[in-house]
Motif scaffolding. Structure first.
Motif, PDB file in Angstrom:
ATOM      1  N   THR A 138     -47.729 107.779 -44.037  1.00 22.42           N
ATOM      2  CA  THR A 138     -47.230 108.480 -42.853  1.00 22.42           C
ATOM      3  C   THR A 138     -45.832 107.951 -42.511  1.00 22.42           C
ATOM      4  O   THR A 138     -45.632 106.742 -42.474  1.00 22.42           O
ATOM      5  CB  THR A 138     -48.199 108.270 -41.680  1.00 22.42           C
ATOM      6  N   VAL A 139     -44.912 108.889 -42.302  1.00 26.26           N
ATOM      7  CA  VAL A 139     -43.532 108.506 -41.999  1.00 26.26           C
ATOM      8  C   VAL A 139     -43.294 108.763 -40.511  1.00 26.26           C
ATOM      9  O   VAL A 139     -43.032 109.886 -40.097  1.00 26.26           O
ATOM     10  CB  VAL A 139     -42.538 109.305 -42.863  1.00 26.26           C
ATOM     11  N   ASP A 140     -43.430 107.710 -39.724  1.00 23.22           N
ATOM     12  CA  ASP A 140     -43.273 107.823 -38.269  1.00 23.22           C
ATOM     13  C   ASP A 140     -41.787 107.745 -37.931  1.00 23.22           C
ATOM     14  O   ASP A 140     -41.123 106.744 -38.191  1.00 23.22           O
ATOM     15  CB  ASP A 140     -44.058 106.682 -37.597  1.00 23.22           C
ATOM     16  N   MET A 141     -41.264 108.821 -37.353  1.00 23.85           N
ATOM     17  CA  MET A 141     -39.814 108.931 -37.112  1.00 23.85           C
ATOM     18  C   MET A 141     -39.378 108.301 -35.787  1.00 23.85           C
ATOM     19  O   MET A 141     -38.229 108.420 -35.372  1.00 23.85           O
ATOM     20  CB  MET A 141     -39.405 110.405 -37.142  1.00 23.85           C
ATOM     21  N   GLY A 142     -40.334 107.625 -35.137  1.00 27.66           N
ATOM     22  CA  GLY A 142     -40.109 107.160 -33.767  1.00 27.66           C
ATOM     23  C   GLY A 142     -38.938 106.201 -33.570  1.00 27.66           C
ATOM     24  O   GLY A 142     -38.473 106.031 -32.441  1.00 27.66           O
ATOM     25  N   HIS A 143     -38.466 105.569 -34.654  1.00 25.47           N
ATOM     26  CA  HIS A 143     -37.328 104.668 -34.471  1.00 25.47           C
ATOM     27  C   HIS A 143     -35.989 105.404 -34.548  1.00 25.47           C
ATOM     28  O   HIS A 143     -34.944 104.806 -34.283  1.00 25.47           O
ATOM     29  CB  HIS A 143     -37.372 103.525 -35.497  1.00 25.47           C
ATOM     30  N   MET A 144     -36.021 106.666 -34.920  1.00 27.30           N
ATOM     31  CA  MET A 144     -34.780 107.451 -34.933  1.00 27.30           C
ATOM     32  C   MET A 144     -34.784 108.300 -33.661  1.00 27.30           C
ATOM     33  O   MET A 144     -35.116 109.480 -33.683  1.00 27.30           O
ATOM     34  CB  MET A 144     -34.693 108.290 -36.208  1.00 27.30           C
ATOM     35  N   ASN A 145     -34.433 107.649 -32.553  1.00 29.90           N
ATOM     36  CA  ASN A 145     -34.672 108.263 -31.241  1.00 29.90           C
ATOM     37  C   ASN A 145     -33.430 108.261 -30.350  1.00 29.90           C
ATOM     38  O   ASN A 145     -33.549 108.236 -29.128  1.00 29.90           O
ATOM     39  CB  ASN A 145     -35.834 107.537 -30.550  1.00 29.90           C
ATOM     40  N   GLN A 146     -32.262 108.291 -30.953  1.00 26.97           N
ATOM     41  CA  GLN A 146     -31.042 108.194 -30.162  1.00 26.97           C
ATOM     42  C   GLN A 146     -30.261 109.506 -30.107  1.00 26.97           C
ATOM     43  O   GLN A 146     -30.296 110.295 -31.041  1.00 26.97           O
ATOM     44  CB  GLN A 146     -30.121 107.110 -30.742  1.00 26.97           C
ATOM     45  N   LEU A 147     -29.575 109.677 -28.989  1.00 26.47           N
ATOM     46  CA  LEU A 147     -28.543 110.724 -28.891  1.00 26.47           C
ATOM     47  C   LEU A 147     -27.361 110.216 -29.704  1.00 26.47           C
ATOM     48  O   LEU A 147     -26.744 109.208 -29.353  1.00 26.47           O
ATOM     49  CB  LEU A 147     -28.145 110.909 -27.424  1.00 26.47           C
ATOM     50  N   LEU A 148     -27.052 110.876 -30.803  1.00 28.24           N
ATOM     51  CA  LEU A 148     -26.018 110.377 -31.716  1.00 28.24           C
ATOM     52  C   LEU A 148     -24.650 110.951 -31.387  1.00 28.24           C
ATOM     53  O   LEU A 148     -23.627 110.368 -31.704  1.00 28.24           O
ATOM     54  CB  LEU A 148     -26.396 110.734 -33.163  1.00 28.24           C
ATOM     55  N   ASP A 149     -24.656 112.120 -30.772  1.00 30.36           N
ATOM     56  CA  ASP A 149     -23.371 112.743 -30.457  1.00 30.36           C
ATOM     57  C   ASP A 149     -23.593 113.827 -29.408  1.00 30.36           C
ATOM     58  O   ASP A 149     -24.643 114.474 -29.387  1.00 30.36           O
ATOM     59  CB  ASP A 149     -22.773 113.382 -31.728  1.00 30.36           C
ATOM     60  N   LEU A 150     -22.612 113.977 -28.533  1.00 32.53           N
ATOM     61  CA  LEU A 150     -22.665 115.073 -27.563  1.00 32.53           C
ATOM     62  C   LEU A 150     -21.292 115.731 -27.533  1.00 32.53           C
ATOM     63  O   LEU A 150     -20.301 115.104 -27.149  1.00 32.53           O
ATOM     64  CB  LEU A 150     -23.048 114.552 -26.180  1.00 32.53           C
ATOM     65  N   ASP A 151     -21.239 116.968 -27.996  1.00 27.36           N
ATOM     66  CA  ASP A 151     -19.990 117.743 -27.996  1.00 27.36           C
ATOM     67  C   ASP A 151     -19.986 118.567 -26.710  1.00 27.36           C
ATOM     68  O   ASP A 151     -20.680 119.578 -26.600  1.00 27.36           O
ATOM     69  CB  ASP A 151     -19.966 118.625 -29.246  1.00 27.36           C
ATOM     70  N   THR A 152     -19.202 118.118 -25.737  1.00 22.71           N
ATOM     71  CA  THR A 152     -19.246 118.768 -24.422  1.00 22.71           C
ATOM     72  C   THR A 152     -18.380 120.025 -24.373  1.00 22.71           C
ATOM     73  O   THR A 152     -18.340 120.706 -23.355  1.00 22.71           O
ATOM     74  CB  THR A 152     -18.784 117.799 -23.308  1.00 22.71           C
ATOM     75  N   ASP A 153     -17.703 120.330 -25.454  1.00 22.53           N
ATOM     76  CA  ASP A 153     -16.964 121.576 -25.569  1.00 22.53           C
ATOM     77  C   ASP A 153     -17.925 122.682 -26.014  1.00 22.53           C
ATOM     78  O   ASP A 153     -18.022 123.736 -25.397  1.00 22.53           O
ATOM     79  CB  ASP A 153     -15.878 121.395 -26.638  1.00 22.53           C
ATOM     80  N   SER A 154     -18.645 122.381 -27.084  1.00 28.62           N
ATOM     81  CA  SER A 154     -19.541 123.365 -27.678  1.00 28.62           C
ATOM     82  C   SER A 154     -20.968 123.218 -27.163  1.00 28.62           C
ATOM     83  O   SER A 154     -21.844 123.981 -27.566  1.00 28.62           O
ATOM     84  CB  SER A 154     -19.530 123.215 -29.201  1.00 28.62           C
ATOM     85  N   ASN A 155     -21.200 122.233 -26.289  1.00 29.32           N
ATOM     86  CA  ASN A 155     -22.543 121.994 -25.758  1.00 29.32           C
ATOM     87  C   ASN A 155     -23.580 121.820 -26.867  1.00 29.32           C
ATOM     88  O   ASN A 155     -24.632 122.469 -26.865  1.00 29.32           O
ATOM     89  CB  ASN A 155     -22.943 123.111 -24.784  1.00 29.32           C
TER      90      ASN A 155
END
Lengths: 531, 531
Positions: A138-155
C-alpha cells in the motif's frame, strides 16, 4: 488518534438522542450489539510479509492493519469482527515524486501489487487488498500533503496528492483562497483521492465537482511520468485529465494535483426551508437550477428523511413548536426539508435571494430562517460518526447514491427505496429507508439513500443482510437509468454493476486503457474493473 | 447554393470598405489577385473511383470535389488553384444508424478508409483525404439532421449527428428551447462535428463549451455500437463522453447526439465598451469571470484589432465622432474594444449590470450603449465571408487560436504576434496581425489571432508563406504554455504539434485508443495523430 476500526478521530463521537433510539425501535425493532475485536487481536492475525525489504517500506503490523480496509459497511464489519481476510504486505509513505518512482521500479522488479492510498475513506472497497499470489504494497500518500504553489493570477494551486481536506483548505485560506470541495469525507479524504475517484462536494453547485476543479497534474506510471499541463480549455483531442479522473489507481500513482481555486467569498449563508411535499420541494430545485439562480448548495430530504432528521436533532420541545408552525403554513405529514447555500459577494447574495423569492412562493416553500442552516453547517461533516452510535445499539447504517435525469428522479427513488425496504422480507426484518436529493444539475440530480437495519445474530448474518440490501438497490439503479455512483466511485463493490452502464464496448475501452498502463495488472487490481 | 470553393452560400458576400483597403495597402502593400480555377476544371481532374459499387455510395465527381476539402487556408488555396491532390473516391449520405452500420461493414469488407463529414468547416484539415493506397469514402452525415427527441423535464435534446447549427436552433426554438452553441462556423457546422472536434461557441460563458452540453449519444464502430447514457454526473470511472469529445472520427462515426438545452432566455443584450489599453480591458475580464459575474460573452480586441475593426466598420464619419468621444473619456491610441453579452431573466440582467458597474469604473471602461452591440449581433457569423473580399484584392487572411492561463496571456499574445510579424521577414513582407481574447474562464482565456499577408506571385509561394506563418505561431504556442487549439481541433494541420502538450505518454495513450477502435487505421487516418 485516528480510529483503527471506524470513522474519524477517537476524540470525536456522536450520541444517538434517546428519542431517535425509540423511534428506530418502533420502526425496525430492538437491536443487539455484537462484540468488537481489539486491535491487538487483529494484529496477531497479520501474516508474515512476503515483501523483499526496501528502505521506504514499513512491515509494521499495526500499519498493515490500519491500511487493510476503508469505510464501507463490509470494511466496518471486517474491522469490528477482526475477520479481515487480506492485509497489505507492507506500507510505504513516499515523500516526493522520486520516491514514488522508486516504489514503482521496486514493484516492477519484484512483481508486487501496488495500492495507492489517500485518506482510506473509500466506501466502495477501493483500497482493500485482494487475496493474491503476489505481495501487496500500500502506497500511503499522506506525507505529500503540502501546497506547493499558488498562482494568484490564474487561480491555480498545486498540492501534493496526499493532502487531506482540512490541510487543503487551511493552506489556501491562509492566503485568502478556497477550493470549495467539501465531500462528506472531507476531514480525512485527500485531494488525490478526490481526483482518482471523481468526488463531489456539498457545494458543487457553485464550485463544481472535482472534474471542474482538476486543472492538471502528475501521474507516475510504469512507463514514466505523465504531466498533464493546465489549460483553461482545449480542443486538442480527448482530454487526458478526464482519463485520470476516476482512474482509481489503475493507471499509476498521482503525485501532484493542480486545482482551480477561488478567492474566499465575501459572504456565505445556509438556510433551511420546508415544503409541503416531495413534488414541491424537488420541483423547486429543478426550477432553481434550470433557471441558473446562483446558489452554492441545494439538498432536499424526502418525507421520511425529514422526519428522521427532526428526531435526530434531539430537541424534542423545540421541534414540536417548529412542527406546529410549519403545519400552520401548510407543511404537515410528508413535509420535506430543504437546505440551501448561497455564497458570493453581498450583491450576489442579494440577487440570489430576490430570484429565489418567486420560486419559493410558487412551490409553497416556508422559510425557517438561518438557525437550522447554521446547525447544518456546524454538523456538516458529522454524519459518518453516527455509524458508531447506532452500532452501539445494535443497528447498522449504510448509504447508497446515484444520479439520474430529472424525468427519472421520482421513479428511481421509489424503486430504490422499495427494493431496500423489501430486501430482508424473507427474514421478516424491517428496514428504515430515506433519501435526499442533492448535487443538482440542469439535467438531473443525485439521490442519496440511507438505510438502517438490525444486526444479525452474528457478523456473518449481518454481512449477508448488507449484501442482499446492497445488491437489491444497486441492481435497481443500473437497470433503471441511474449511474452506479455519483460520488463514491466504483472500487470493488460497484465493479460488478459497471458494465450495465458502460456497455460492452465501453468496458472494452476501459480494459484496454488499464492494459495499456499496466499490462501485468499490478496497479490496484480488482478495483474499477472486476478483473 | 453553397460555394464549392469558399465560405457560405453564393447569395451572401461581404464587401471590403474602401477605407479598409487603403488601410491595408499602407500596412502591407498592394495585393495582386491570383486566378481561380473553375469547378469544371477541377472536376476534370478527378480520377476514376477505386470503390466497389454500393447502393449508398455516390461516385459523382462534383460531390467528390465538394467533399475534398474544408475551410483551412491550404484548403482555400487548393480549391482556388484547382490543385487538390486527393479526392474521396466516393461520398455517401446515410439516413439512419443502420445505413452507417452498413457503410462500416462495407469498409471493413473492402478495406476502405472512411472520413466522417459534418459541415465541412474544419480549418485544420480534419476531413481532407490523404493520398492513400486504399480507396477513401467520405461519410456525409447531412441527411441525419433532425431533432429526434426533446425531454422537457431533463432538458435533453437528441439530434441526428449531421444537424447543422441553424437547424439545431430552429428545431429547438420552435419548442421554446435553445442549445446556445454559436461557433463562428455556426451556419454550416454540425452538432456531430462540434462534439468530434470539441468546439466552443461565442456564448460559452453562459452555456459552456460543447463538452458541457454533450450529455451522451451513439457511436458506430467496427466493433459495434457504443451508446453512452445520459447522467447529470457520475463517478463511475473515466467518462466515456470525454473520449468521444475530440475523437475527430478516429474511433467511429457519431450518429446521435444528446445535448443539454436551456429554455429560451427572457432577455439578451450585447453591448460594447472601450478601455484605455489592453491591461485594463483584459484585467476587467479576469475580474469579472473570477468574481463569477453571470455574463454570456466577453471578448476584447487588442489595440490593433480595435483599430482594424473600426476601419472595417466602413462608417468613417460616425467612427470619427465615436473616437473623439472616447478620447475625451481617456480611450485614445491603443484603446481596446470589449463586446459583452448578458443573457437571462430580467432580474438576472439587472443584477449582472449592477455587479459590472464597479468593475467597469475600476478598469476605466467606457460604455457606448447598445448600438455597436446590436451591430456585432447582426454580423456575428459574417467574418468568414471576409476572406473572399480580401482575396479579390490580393490579400490572404487566416486565424490562429489557443488558450492559456491568465498569468501567461499577455506574454503568449506578444510572442504569437511577434512570431507572425517576423515570419516573412526574409521576403521583406509585412504582416498585419491582431488578436482578441474571448472564452474567458476563471483560470485563463482563449487568444484568437488574425493575420493578413499579401498573395505570393503564384499559389505555391502563397502556400509557402502560409506554412511559414502557421509554423512560426504554432511552434511558439506549444512551446510557451498554450494549447495548440482552444476550439478548432487538431485535424491534420495541428497533429505535428500535439505531442508537445500531450507528452510522450499522453500520445501513447491516444495511439492506443485509436488502435483499440481501429486496428487497421481505416477511420480518418492522419487526423488527430500524425500517423
Amino acid at each position: 488518534m485516528r480510529r483503527w476500526n471506524g470513522w474519524g478521530d477517537e476524540s470525536t463521537s456522536m450520541e444517538l438522542p434517546h428519542s431517535a433510539g425509540q423511534f428506530l425501535q418502533t420502526l425496525i425493532g430492538k437491536g443487539d450489539c455484537l462484540a468488537d475485536a481489539s486491535l491487538q487481536q487483529v494484529m496477531d492475525k497479520v501474516p508474515a510479509s512476503r515483501l523483499v525489504e526496501h528502505k521506504l517500506i514499513s512491515l509494521d503490523k499495526e500499519q498493515r492493519v490500519r491500511h487493510a480496509r476503508g469505510q464501507s459497511l463490509p470494511d466496518w464489519l471486517a474491522m469490528r469482527s477482526g475477520d479481515i481476510q487480506a492485509f497489505p504486505d507492507g506500507v510505504c509513505f513516499p515523500k516526493n515524486r522520486q520516491e514514488v518512482k522508486d516504489i514503482l521500479a521496486y514493484a516492477r522488479e519484484h512483481d508486487v501489487e501496488l495500492i495507492p492510498y489517500g485518506g482510506g475513506t473509500s466506501v466502495a472497497g477501493h483500497i482493500n487488498p485482494k487475496v493474491s499470489q503476489r505481495p501487496v504494497l500500500t502506497v500511503d500518500m499522506g506525507h505529500m500533503n503540502q501546497l506547493l504553489d499558488l498562482d494568484t493570477d490564474s487561480n491555480i494551486a498545486t498540492f501534493g496528492a496526499g493532502t487531506p481536506g482540512p490541510m487543503v483548505e487551511a493552506q489556501l485560506r491562509a492566503k485568502g483562497y478556497t477550493l470549495g470541495h467539501f465531500p462528506q469525507s472531507f476531514e480525512l479524504s485527500t485531494i488525490g483521492g478526490w481526483v482518482a475517484s471523481r468526488s463531489s462536494g456539498q457545494q458543487s453547485l457553485r464550485y463544481g465537482r472535482i472534474e471542474q476543479m482538476f486543472a492538471g497534474g502528475s501521474l507516475e506510471t510504469f512507463e514514466g511520468s505523465m504531466d498533464v499541463p493546465t489549460f483553461p480549455a482545449s480542443s486538442a483531442g480527448p482530454d487526458l485529465r478526464e482519463l485520470l479522473l476516476g482512474s482509481e489507481g489503475r493507471f499509476g500513482i498521482l503525485t501532484e494535483i493542480k486545482v482551480r481555486v477561488s478567492k474566499l467569498p465575501e459572504c456565505e449563508e445556509f438556510s433551511v426551508f420546508f415544503f409541503p411535499d416531495w413534488q414541491q420541494a424537488a420541483g423547486f430545485c429543478k426550477q432553481v437550477v434550470q433557471n441558473r439562480i446562483p446558489l452554492s448548495m441545494l439538498r432536499v430530504s424526502n418525507g421520511v428523511e425529514t422526519q428522521t432528521q427532526l428526531k435526530l436533532a434531539g430537541h424534542e420541545n423545540g421541534i414540536k413548536w417548529l412542527e406546529r408552525y410549519l403545519a400552520l403554513r401548510g407543511c404537515k405529514d410528508g413535509k420535506c426539508m430543504l437546505t440551501l447555500g448561497i455564497t458570493g459577494s453581498k450583491l450576489q447574495l442579494a440577487s440570489a435571494r430576490k430570484q429565489l423569492k418567486k420560486q419559493l412562493s410558487k412551490f409553497s416553500g416556508v422559510s425557517t430562517g438561518k438557525l437550522l442552516g447554521k446547525k447544518w453547517q456546524q454538523n456538516r461533516f458529522r454524519f459518518p460518526y453516527l455509524r458508531d452510535a447506532l452500532w452501539q445499539q445494535g443497528y447498522v447504517v449504510d448509504t447508497l447514491e446515484t444520479a439520474t435525469d430529472w424525468g427519472n428522479v421520482d421513479a428511481l427513488m421509489i424503486r430504490m427505496e422499495t427494493a431496500l425496504s423489501q430486501a430482508l422480507a424473507d427474514e421478516d426484518e424491517n428496514i428504515h429507508v430515506f433519501t435526499h436529493l442533492s448535487h443538482v444539475y440542469g439535467q438531473g440530480c443525485s439521490l442519496y439513500t440511507t438505510y438502517l437495519y438490525r444486526n444479525g445474530r452474528d457478523y456473518q448474518q449481518t454481512l449477508e443482510r448488507w449484501q442482499k440490501l446492497k445488491h437489491s438497490a444497486s441492481d435497481v439503479i443500473v437497470k433503471n437509468g441511474g449511474t452506479i455512483s455519483h460520488q463514491h466511485g466504483v472500487g470493488k463493490d460497484h465493479a460488478p454493476y459497471l458494465a450495465q452502464e458502460k456497455g460492452e464496448l465501453g468496458m472494452n475501452v476501459l480494459a484496454s486503457l488499464c492494459e495499456h498502463f499496466d499490462p501485468r495488472k499490478q496497479l490496484n487490481p480488482g478495483t474499477l474493473l472486476d478483473d
